[in-house]
Design a protein around this motif. Structure first.
Motif, PDB file in Angstrom:
ATOM      1  N   UNK A  47      82.561  45.368  45.147  1.00 47.79           N
ATOM      2  CA  UNK A  47      82.201  45.653  46.588  1.00 47.79           C
ATOM      3  C   UNK A  47      81.839  44.428  47.180  1.00 47.79           C
ATOM      4  N   UNK A  48      81.455  43.057  46.429  1.00 51.31           N
ATOM      5  CA  UNK A  48      80.608  42.181  46.556  1.00 51.31           C
ATOM      6  C   UNK A  48      82.223  41.250  47.037  1.00 51.31           C
ATOM      7  N   UNK A  49      82.916  41.730  45.924  1.00 51.37           N
ATOM      8  CA  UNK A  49      84.005  41.073  46.414  1.00 51.37           C
ATOM      9  C   UNK A  49      84.508  40.960  47.968  1.00 51.37           C
ATOM     10  N   UNK A  50      84.596  42.413  47.651  1.00 49.65           N
ATOM     11  CA  UNK A  50      85.351  42.768  49.141  1.00 49.65           C
ATOM     12  C   UNK A  50      84.956  42.428  49.913  1.00 49.65           C
ATOM     13  N   UNK A  51      83.303  42.381  50.416  1.00 48.88           N
ATOM     14  CA  UNK A  51      82.974  42.197  51.115  1.00 48.88           C
ATOM     15  C   UNK A  51      82.624  40.283  51.906  1.00 48.88           C
ATOM     16  N   UNK A  52      82.292  39.472  50.706  1.00 43.20           N
ATOM     17  CA  UNK A  52      82.411  38.107  50.440  1.00 43.20           C
ATOM     18  C   UNK A  52      84.056  37.856  51.257  1.00 43.20           C
ATOM     19  N   UNK A  53      85.196  38.574  50.957  1.00 44.87           N
ATOM     20  CA  UNK A  53      86.242  38.690  51.557  1.00 44.87           C
ATOM     21  C   UNK A  53      86.664  38.344  52.969  1.00 44.87           C
ATOM     22  N   UNK A 110      94.616  27.282  56.391  1.00 45.01           N
ATOM     23  CA  UNK A 110      95.036  27.167  54.640  1.00 45.01           C
ATOM     24  C   UNK A 110      93.810  27.835  53.799  1.00 45.01           C
ATOM     25  N   UNK A 111      91.597  27.612  54.676  1.00 47.83           N
ATOM     26  CA  UNK A 111      90.855  28.005  54.008  1.00 47.83           C
ATOM     27  C   UNK A 111      90.477  29.407  53.096  1.00 47.83           C
ATOM     28  N   UNK A 112      91.324  30.394  54.102  1.00 50.06           N
ATOM     29  CA  UNK A 112      91.480  31.688  53.775  1.00 50.06           C
ATOM     30  C   UNK A 112      92.011  32.205  52.460  1.00 50.06           C
ATOM     31  N   UNK A 113      93.599  31.572  51.915  1.00 47.38           N
ATOM     32  CA  UNK A 113      93.923  32.234  50.527  1.00 47.38           C
ATOM     33  C   UNK A 113      93.306  30.775  49.317  1.00 47.38           C
ATOM     34  N   UNK A 114      92.657  29.350  49.685  1.00 50.72           N
ATOM     35  CA  UNK A 114      91.768  29.194  49.174  1.00 50.72           C
ATOM     36  C   UNK A 114      90.042  29.918  48.689  1.00 50.72           C
ATOM     37  N   UNK A 115      89.550  30.620  49.489  1.00 47.45           N
ATOM     38  CA  UNK A 115      88.244  31.304  49.243  1.00 47.45           C
ATOM     39  C   UNK A 115      88.661  32.699  48.332  1.00 47.45           C
ATOM     40  N   UNK A 116      89.722  33.386  48.786  1.00 42.45           N
ATOM     41  CA  UNK A 116      90.981  33.900  48.161  1.00 42.45           C
ATOM     42  C   UNK A 116      90.855  34.363  46.352  1.00 42.45           C
ATOM     43  N   UNK A 202      82.311  21.801  59.452  1.00 43.96           N
ATOM     44  CA  UNK A 202      82.040  23.149  60.007  1.00 43.96           C
ATOM     45  C   UNK A 202      82.202  24.871  59.189  1.00 43.96           C
ATOM     46  N   UNK A 203      83.178  24.277  58.537  1.00 51.82           N
ATOM     47  CA  UNK A 203      83.143  25.652  57.629  1.00 51.82           C
ATOM     48  C   UNK A 203      82.589  26.117  56.869  1.00 51.82           C
ATOM     49  N   UNK A 204      82.594  25.076  56.101  1.00 46.82           N
ATOM     50  CA  UNK A 204      80.944  25.735  55.472  1.00 46.82           C
ATOM     51  C   UNK A 204      79.620  26.111  55.935  1.00 46.82           C
ATOM     52  N   UNK A 205      79.445  25.710  57.034  1.00 48.88           N
ATOM     53  CA  UNK A 205      78.046  26.055  58.135  1.00 48.88           C
ATOM     54  C   UNK A 205      78.757  27.742  58.281  1.00 48.88           C
ATOM     55  N   UNK A 206      80.250  28.186  58.910  1.00 51.72           N
ATOM     56  CA  UNK A 206      80.346  29.086  59.632  1.00 51.72           C
ATOM     57  C   UNK A 206      80.305  30.387  58.592  1.00 51.72           C
ATOM     58  N   UNK A 207      80.621  29.838  56.995  1.00 46.28           N
ATOM     59  CA  UNK A 207      80.258  30.343  55.593  1.00 46.28           C
ATOM     60  C   UNK A 207      79.178  30.649  55.371  1.00 46.28           C
ATOM     61  N   UNK A 208      78.462  30.147  55.962  1.00 46.61           N
ATOM     62  CA  UNK A 208      76.561  30.190  55.818  1.00 46.61           C
ATOM     63  C   UNK A 208      76.403  31.758  56.783  1.00 46.61           C
ATOM     64  N   UNK A 222      77.802  44.817  54.952  1.00 44.96           N
ATOM     65  CA  UNK A 222      78.753  45.192  53.713  1.00 44.96           C
ATOM     66  C   UNK A 222      78.596  46.442  53.369  1.00 44.96           C
ATOM     67  N   UNK A 223      78.985  47.242  54.854  1.00 38.93           N
ATOM     68  CA  UNK A 223      79.336  49.152  54.473  1.00 38.93           C
ATOM     69  C   UNK A 223      79.206  49.312  53.332  1.00 38.93           C
ATOM     70  N   UNK A 224      81.260  48.290  52.895  1.00 32.74           N
ATOM     71  CA  UNK A 224      81.450  48.742  52.215  1.00 32.74           C
ATOM     72  C   UNK A 224      81.033  47.893  50.468  1.00 32.74           C
ATOM     73  N   UNK A 225      80.645  47.658  50.248  1.00 27.29           N
ATOM     74  CA  UNK A 225      79.619  47.291  49.187  1.00 27.29           C
ATOM     75  C   UNK A 225      78.982  48.545  48.458  1.00 27.29           C
ATOM     76  N   UNK A 226      78.373  49.025  49.775  1.00 24.98           N
ATOM     77  CA  UNK A 226      76.749  50.099  49.382  1.00 24.98           C
ATOM     78  C   UNK A 226      78.111  51.948  49.605  1.00 24.98           C
ATOM     79  N   UNK A 227      78.897  51.752  50.431  1.00 16.36           N
ATOM     80  CA  UNK A 227      80.039  52.761  50.117  1.00 16.36           C
ATOM     81  C   UNK A 227      80.808  52.862  48.437  1.00 16.36           C
ATOM     82  N   UNK A 228      80.995  51.345  47.991  1.00 14.72           N
ATOM     83  CA  UNK A 228      81.705  51.442  46.284  1.00 14.72           C
ATOM     84  C   UNK A 228      80.478  52.066  45.869  1.00 14.72           C
TER      85      UNK A 228
END
Length: 233
Positions: A47-53, A110-116, A202-208, A222-228
């Motif tokens: 669930x945490x992975x889903x939320x972070x994704x 290009x950041x999305x697949x790297x984070x995934x 800028x990207x890591x600032x946005x992640x933060x 994190x509703x997915x996390x709580x739900x799961x």
């Protein structure tokens, strides 16, 4: 019985205002479920992975939009840029800065697949460590796991956009001469490096920022996390 217990824990979670408050209830929920024969550590990690994704997708998608970046030439190059504008060559500066920003926007995609990939490789302990960690635990995890891969992906995209200006080769020649000059403490003039560094910052600032939103309101973000973790039983 399990449904009653998870319902009680869910009610407690809804009243929590931040991740620090959530953590004890996560631990309690885990222990109750384990006693009932459920493996909630792995469910919580998923669930945490889903939320972070979802959060990293929002960050990279937002920065890929035109106008998301407002990059300018590095401070060390501003005197040159000002001189060019003074003598009627401001269009060259504008063209270069436009290429810098388009490159940054395209690189953000290009950041999305790297984070995934980083999320897919995240262990259960990594995921639990993020939710129980400090305010920037997720951001620090992503920086440590993805920085070198992001640089490798960003650099050719930035270069390709700078080449579109038509005077990339002249710029590289000038940079090569500049870097060989016997001047102590020369200010950085590498536009490519400046764009890559600024884009990643800028990207890591946005992640933060996304992480801060999750920690401020974990149920909403994190509703997915709580739900799961607590929605079944």
């Amino acid at each position: 019985m399990a449904g009653l217990v998870t319902g009680s824990v869910m009610g407690a979670l809804v009243g929590c205002q931040n991740m620090e408050a959530v953590s004890p209830w996560v631990d309690l929920g885990n222990q109750v479920a384990k006693n009932a024969g459920y493996d909630t550590d792995s469910r919580l990690a998923r669930a945490i992975k889903d939320t972070l994704s979802a959060s990293t997708d929002r960050a990279s998608t937002g920065l890929s939009q035109q106008g998301a970046f407002h990059l300018q030439l590095p401070p060390s190059a501003q005197p040159v840029a000002n001189s060019l504008r003074q003598f009627g060559f401001g269009s060259y500066v504008d063209q270069l800065e436009a290429a810098m920003n388009r490159g940054a926007e395209q690189a953000a995609v290009e950041a999305a697949p790297v984070f995934k990939q980083a999320i897919a490789g995240m262990s259960v302990n990594d995921a639990l460590g993020i939710i129980r960690g400090g305010d920037t635990a997720a951001t620090e995890y992503f920086r440590g796991q993805t920085e070198s891969a992001l640089r490798a992906r960003f650099q050719p995209i930035v270069e390709a956009n700078l080449r579109k200006t038509g005077f990339y080769d002249q710029y590289k020649s000038m940079l090569a001469v500049y870097e060989k000059l016997p001047i102590a403490n020369k200010p950085a003039m590498d536009v490519e490096r400046h764009v890559v560094d600024s884009s990643m910052a800028t990207l890591f600032t946005r992640i933060g920022e996304e992480e801060a939103l999750i920690r401020k309101d974990p149920v909403a973000r994190g509703s997915v996390l709580i739900g799961q973790v607590f929605g079944e039983g």
